[in-house]
Design a protein around this motif. Structure first.
Motif, short mmCIF file in Angstrom:
data_model
loop_
_atom_site.label_atom_id
_atom_site.label_comp_id
_atom_site.label_asym_id
_atom_site.label_seq_id
_atom_site.Cartn_x
_atom_site.Cartn_y
_atom_site.Cartn_z
N LEU A 3 7.30 5.18 -13.07
CA LEU A 3 5.86 5.32 -13.24
C LEU A 3 5.05 4.45 -12.29
O LEU A 3 3.95 4.82 -11.87
N MET A 4 5.59 3.27 -11.96
CA MET A 4 4.82 2.31 -11.18
C MET A 4 4.93 2.49 -9.68
O MET A 4 4.21 1.86 -8.93
N GLY A 5 5.86 3.35 -9.24
CA GLY A 5 5.95 3.61 -7.81
C GLY A 5 7.30 3.31 -7.20
O GLY A 5 8.30 3.13 -7.90
N ARG A 6 7.32 3.24 -5.89
CA ARG A 6 8.55 3.09 -5.11
C ARG A 6 9.12 1.67 -5.22
O ARG A 6 8.39 0.69 -5.30
N THR A 7 10.47 1.60 -5.19
CA THR A 7 11.17 0.31 -5.23
C THR A 7 12.11 0.11 -4.04
O THR A 7 12.59 -1.00 -3.83
N GLY A 8 12.41 1.18 -3.30
CA GLY A 8 13.34 1.07 -2.17
C GLY A 8 14.77 1.36 -2.53
O GLY A 8 15.66 1.31 -1.67
N VAL A 9 15.04 1.66 -3.82
CA VAL A 9 16.40 1.99 -4.28
C VAL A 9 16.32 3.16 -5.24
O VAL A 9 15.43 3.23 -6.09
N VAL A 10 17.26 4.12 -5.10
CA VAL A 10 17.38 5.21 -6.06
C VAL A 10 18.71 5.10 -6.77
O VAL A 10 19.60 4.36 -6.35
N ASP A 46 0.81 -1.23 0.00
CA ASP A 46 0.00 0.00 0.00
C ASP A 46 0.84 1.27 0.00
O ASP A 46 0.31 2.38 -0.06
N GLN A 47 2.19 1.11 0.04
CA GLN A 47 3.08 2.27 0.04
C GLN A 47 3.74 2.49 -1.31
O GLN A 47 4.50 3.44 -1.48
N VAL A 48 3.45 1.64 -2.29
CA VAL A 48 4.09 1.73 -3.60
C VAL A 48 3.73 3.01 -4.34
O VAL A 48 4.62 3.71 -4.86
N PRO A 49 2.44 3.39 -4.45
CA PRO A 49 2.09 4.57 -5.25
C PRO A 49 2.70 5.86 -4.71
O PRO A 49 2.72 6.09 -3.49
N TRP A 50 3.19 6.71 -5.61
CA TRP A 50 3.75 8.00 -5.18
C TRP A 50 2.68 8.90 -4.58
O TRP A 50 2.99 9.83 -3.82
N SER A 51 1.42 8.62 -4.90
CA SER A 51 0.33 9.43 -4.37
C SER A 51 0.10 9.20 -2.88
O SER A 51 -0.56 10.00 -2.21
N VAL A 52 0.67 8.10 -2.36
CA VAL A 52 0.55 7.80 -0.93
C VAL A 52 1.72 8.45 -0.19
O VAL A 52 2.88 8.12 -0.45
N PRO A 53 1.46 9.39 0.73
CA PRO A 53 2.54 10.04 1.47
C PRO A 53 3.35 9.02 2.28
O PRO A 53 2.77 8.14 2.92
N LEU A 54 4.67 9.15 2.25
CA LEU A 54 5.53 8.27 3.02
C LEU A 54 6.75 9.07 3.50
O LEU A 54 7.84 8.96 2.98
N PRO A 55 6.53 9.92 4.52
CA PRO A 55 7.60 10.80 5.01
C PRO A 55 8.85 10.06 5.45
O PRO A 55 9.96 10.59 5.37
N ALA A 56 8.68 8.82 5.91
CA ALA A 56 9.83 8.06 6.43
C ALA A 56 10.61 7.35 5.32
O ALA A 56 11.59 6.65 5.60
N TYR A 57 10.20 7.55 4.06
CA TYR A 57 10.84 6.84 2.95
C TYR A 57 12.26 7.33 2.73
O TYR A 57 12.50 8.48 2.39
N LYS A 58 13.23 6.43 2.91
CA LYS A 58 14.64 6.74 2.70
C LYS A 58 15.28 5.63 1.87
O LYS A 58 15.97 4.75 2.40
N THR A 87 14.76 0.48 -10.31
CA THR A 87 14.90 1.39 -9.18
C THR A 87 13.85 2.49 -9.33
O THR A 87 13.05 2.48 -10.25
N ASP A 88 13.92 3.46 -8.43
CA ASP A 88 12.99 4.59 -8.52
C ASP A 88 13.28 5.47 -9.73
O ASP A 88 12.42 6.25 -10.15
N ASN A 89 14.50 5.38 -10.28
CA ASN A 89 14.92 6.28 -11.35
C ASN A 89 15.29 5.59 -12.66
O ASN A 89 15.59 6.26 -13.65
N ALA A 90 15.29 4.26 -12.66
CA ALA A 90 15.63 3.50 -13.87
C ALA A 90 14.85 2.21 -13.85
O ALA A 90 14.77 1.53 -12.82
N TRP A 91 14.26 1.86 -14.99
CA TRP A 91 13.41 0.66 -15.00
C TRP A 91 13.40 0.02 -16.38
O TRP A 91 13.72 0.65 -17.38
#
Length: 285
Positions: free
Chosen positions: A98-105, A31-43, A222-226
């Motif tokens: 486009l698909m959302g968060r992956t945990g790696v940038v 439920d945290q994958v979409p960028w539309s979902v706020p995730l302040p703790a995302y690092k 990743t968040d920047n390459a797919w």
């Protein structure tokens, strides 16, 4: 394609000495994958493999002198357009998955910022018994398919023999080139019969049906390459064309075989999804 394999606990990569390493991804729940979902703790973890930074085929780091990529466009010969529509670009000038968060940038082990384009040939035939008759599944009553599958050297997983689209290259050319390199070893043991192989491949691959185009749920993302791909189905209904191909694993493959397609098959990235599309189109088991 489901966005799950690119959120596994570890991001695997090849090191400079040829061995394999891994880094831990920042955990991202469904439920945290979409960028539309706020995730302040995302690092997310920053990672671009050292070999990518040195590779002539890869993009330079953003901010490098003379490197001014044009996002969502054909940038010279490099296609930075996504099959799935326009992607956002962050304040740091990095494309956003486009698909959302992956945990790696960063880029991980991928060469391009943003979409990295591939092409995948799904080559199939009907499974046949010793008498040459098509084999039907006992439960469904439908004909059983076999497909050309290679075993990847980097992770041991079985996959479709596809590969990256070179800058300025047509996807149809990539499909044939990659099949020859990975499934027929055209750059190695089969060099002596290269012209004959080319003729066989050109004839068989003259047909084909596009079965998928878009984002791939790939563990390298990743968040920047797919990864994105165009997958084509090439079916030998009589078994007389593909059956003549002298299958031989290329440099990037540990092994190669005709693999029976069933629900228990475990394949790399989104390759099983692509095969299921082929199965549906051929009304196979």
């Amino acid at each position: 394609m489901v966005h799950t394999k690119c959120r596994e606990q570890f991001y695997h990569h090849r090191t400079d000495d040829g061995s394999f390493g891994q880094i831990g991804r920042f955990p991202v729940a469904d439920d945290q994958v979409p960028w539309s979902v706020p995730l302040p703790a995302y690092k997310p973890v920053e990672f671009t493999a050292p070999f990518v930074l040195k590779a002539v085929w890869a993009d330079p780091e953003l901010g490098s002198e003379g490197f001014s990529p044009v996002w969502n466009s054909l940038d010279g010969k490099v296609n930075r357009v996504s099959h799935d529509g326009a992607y956002q670009v962050g304040e740091d000038d990095r494309p956003v998955n486009l698909m959302g968060r992956t945990g790696v940038v960063g880029r991980g082990v991928l060469g391009r910022w943003g979409p990295n384009h591939a092409a995948d040939p799904v080559v199939t035939r009907w499974k046949r018994d010793d008498d040459g008759e098509k084999v039907k599944d006992d439960t469904s009553g439908k004909n059983v398919l076999e497909f050309v599958s290679i075993q990847r050297k980097d992770n041991g997983q079985w996959a479709i023999p596809g590969g990256m689209v070179d800058p300025g290259e047509k996807v149809s050319t990539t499909v044939k080139r990659e099949f020859m390199e990975e499934a027929l070893d055209s750059t190695g043991s089969a060099k002596e019969n290269l012209e004959e192989l080319k003729s066989m491949v050109e004839k068989f691959f003259a047909g084909g049906e596009e079965v998928y185009k878009g984002y791939v749920d790939d563990p390298r993302n990743t968040d920047n390459a797919w990864m994105e791909t165009v997958a084509f189905s090439f079916h030998d209904s009589t078994g007389s064309s593909v059956g003549k191909f002298p299958l031989h694993a290329g440099d990037d493959a540990a092994s190669i075989c005709w693999m029976e397609l069933n629900r228990n098959v475990s394949l790399y990235a989104s390759h099983k999804d692509m095969l299921e599309m082929v199965v549906e189109g051929l009304n196979a088991h």
